[in-house]
Design an enzyme around this catalytic site. Sequence first.
Site, PDB file in Angstrom:
ATOM      1  N   HIS A  12       0.824  -1.213   0.000  1.00 33.29           N
ATOM      2  CA  HIS A  12       0.000   0.000   0.000  1.00 33.29           C
ATOM      3  C   HIS A  12       0.865   1.274   0.000  1.00 33.29           C
ATOM      4  CE1 HIS A  12      -0.347  -0.798   4.639  1.00 33.29           C
ATOM      5  NE2 HIS A  12       0.646   0.041   4.428  1.00 33.29           N
ATOM      6  N   HIS A  59      -1.331   5.006   9.725  1.00 33.68           N
ATOM      7  CA  HIS A  59       0.021   5.561   9.821  1.00 33.68           C
ATOM      8  C   HIS A  59      -0.047   6.945  10.486  1.00 33.68           C
ATOM      9  CE1 HIS A  59      -0.123   2.762   6.416  1.00 33.68           C
ATOM     10  NE2 HIS A  59       1.146   2.547   6.569  1.00 33.68           N
ATOM     11  N   HIS A 193      10.790  -3.497   3.330  1.00 32.22           N
ATOM     12  CA  HIS A 193      11.190  -2.101   3.282  1.00 32.22           C
ATOM     13  C   HIS A 193      11.559  -1.601   4.663  1.00 32.22           C
ATOM     14  CE1 HIS A 193       6.892  -1.617   4.286  1.00 32.22           C
ATOM     15  NE2 HIS A 193       6.965  -0.294   4.317  1.00 32.22           N
ATOM     16  N   GLU A 240       4.830  -5.027   8.401  1.00 31.66           N
ATOM     17  CA  GLU A 240       3.438  -4.923   7.938  1.00 31.66           C
ATOM     18  C   GLU A 240       2.932  -6.243   7.354  1.00 31.66           C
ATOM     19  OE1 GLU A 240       3.178  -0.219   6.603  1.00 31.66           O
ATOM     20  OE2 GLU A 240       3.588  -1.720   5.087  1.00 31.66           O
TER      21      GLU A 240
END
Lengths: 285, 142
Positions: A12, A59, A193, A240
Amino acid sequence: MAQITASVYSSHVPLIGVAIDKGMTQEEYFKPLFDGYEPGRDWAAANTPDVVILVFNDHANAFGLDIVPTFALGMSETFEPADEGWGARPVPTVVGHPTLAAHIAHSVIQDDFDLTLVNNIPVDHGCTVPLSVMYDQPEAWPCKVIPLFINVVQYPIPSGRRCLELGKAIRRAVDSFDEDLNVQIWGTGGMSHQLQGQRAGLINAEWDNAFFDRMVNDPEDLANMEHVEYVREGGSEGIELVMWLVARGAMSDLAGGAPPTEVHRHYHVPASNTAAGQLILEDNS
Amino acid sequence: MGLDKPYLDIPGTTIFDTDQAALGYHLNMFAMSLKDAENRELFAADQDAYLDKWPMTEDQKQAVRDRDFNRILELGGNIYYCAKIGATDGLNYVQIVSSMTENDAEAHRQMMIDGGRSPEGNRYLHEWADGDPAARKERGEH
């Protein structure tokens, strides 16, 4: 009866949303990423559900540090796109499904998962980017969406095992909803990431590809992976990926059915700082 | 007995746990306030006045003034909260993220296009005993 017919797994990354919003998808940097999304978009157009249960993390846009729910279910009729600091994305309002959400809340909490129930809450790129990946730029999203927020920002976060079991509980809940609804469940975030520290920019393609394989073939074993392995191998924000296990847990093979059918898989580095991944599994109950 | 924190053995990485969150509550809530456009305008117009509205430590305020994101994280900041400081400056995620590394934004962008930072040699603290990537780069090593 309502039925979960497929699960989708998707990064996302905010920049993917920017590329769609600003018409940059055919630029050299983005073209390989979006070419790889085409089969998924074709599948999505042919398999539009009534409702998507969309698993993602906020977030720092909906929840602050005042309230940090581990699992929060969106109960509202609508959810507005959040301004995350760069202005809100020009995307349609997300329309919820309050009666199915209420049913899931009732069932899943009685199934020992202590969901927090939320109304009047914005949704950020975690929710809207996967919708754009699949549905591009429609006037309105083609399906209802029940947002399921998972805390993966402030540790301790839920274990992979807990996420997989939550997915199983959601399947049981949807199975017992009387209305005829075609429901999909999407797990989002990742893949490898790291957005912070001197180690930022970490990508681990070998680990990501093994993660895909284990997600398809052996999610029960994958659910045992410790958080520290996600971080060490897949980067601090690669954590995530635990949210993918919620979607996988809702496939019927984990409740005695046949294994799901893999429809599509796509992997591309980079999208901004991230390895972008997508996987689509059709349920075979 | 202390809590088990195996992630402390990963170099160049700060895990935002409950201890960090306790240190950084005001810092992060300041940063989160920048999700509102009017607050971004107030912060941009008078940074010090805006910072003084929040009961942060002087070190935290200085780290924000310096836009030293590694220091911000060390003092309890979380990247998703504090990226909004960069957003207020008009920076994108590659610019914010690269500022914490040995690379400038263009070199970082190219590193990502070339497949990103390898996990090899970047998994455990002892692998950085001779210095972090910035120190190695300064010595002319890779």
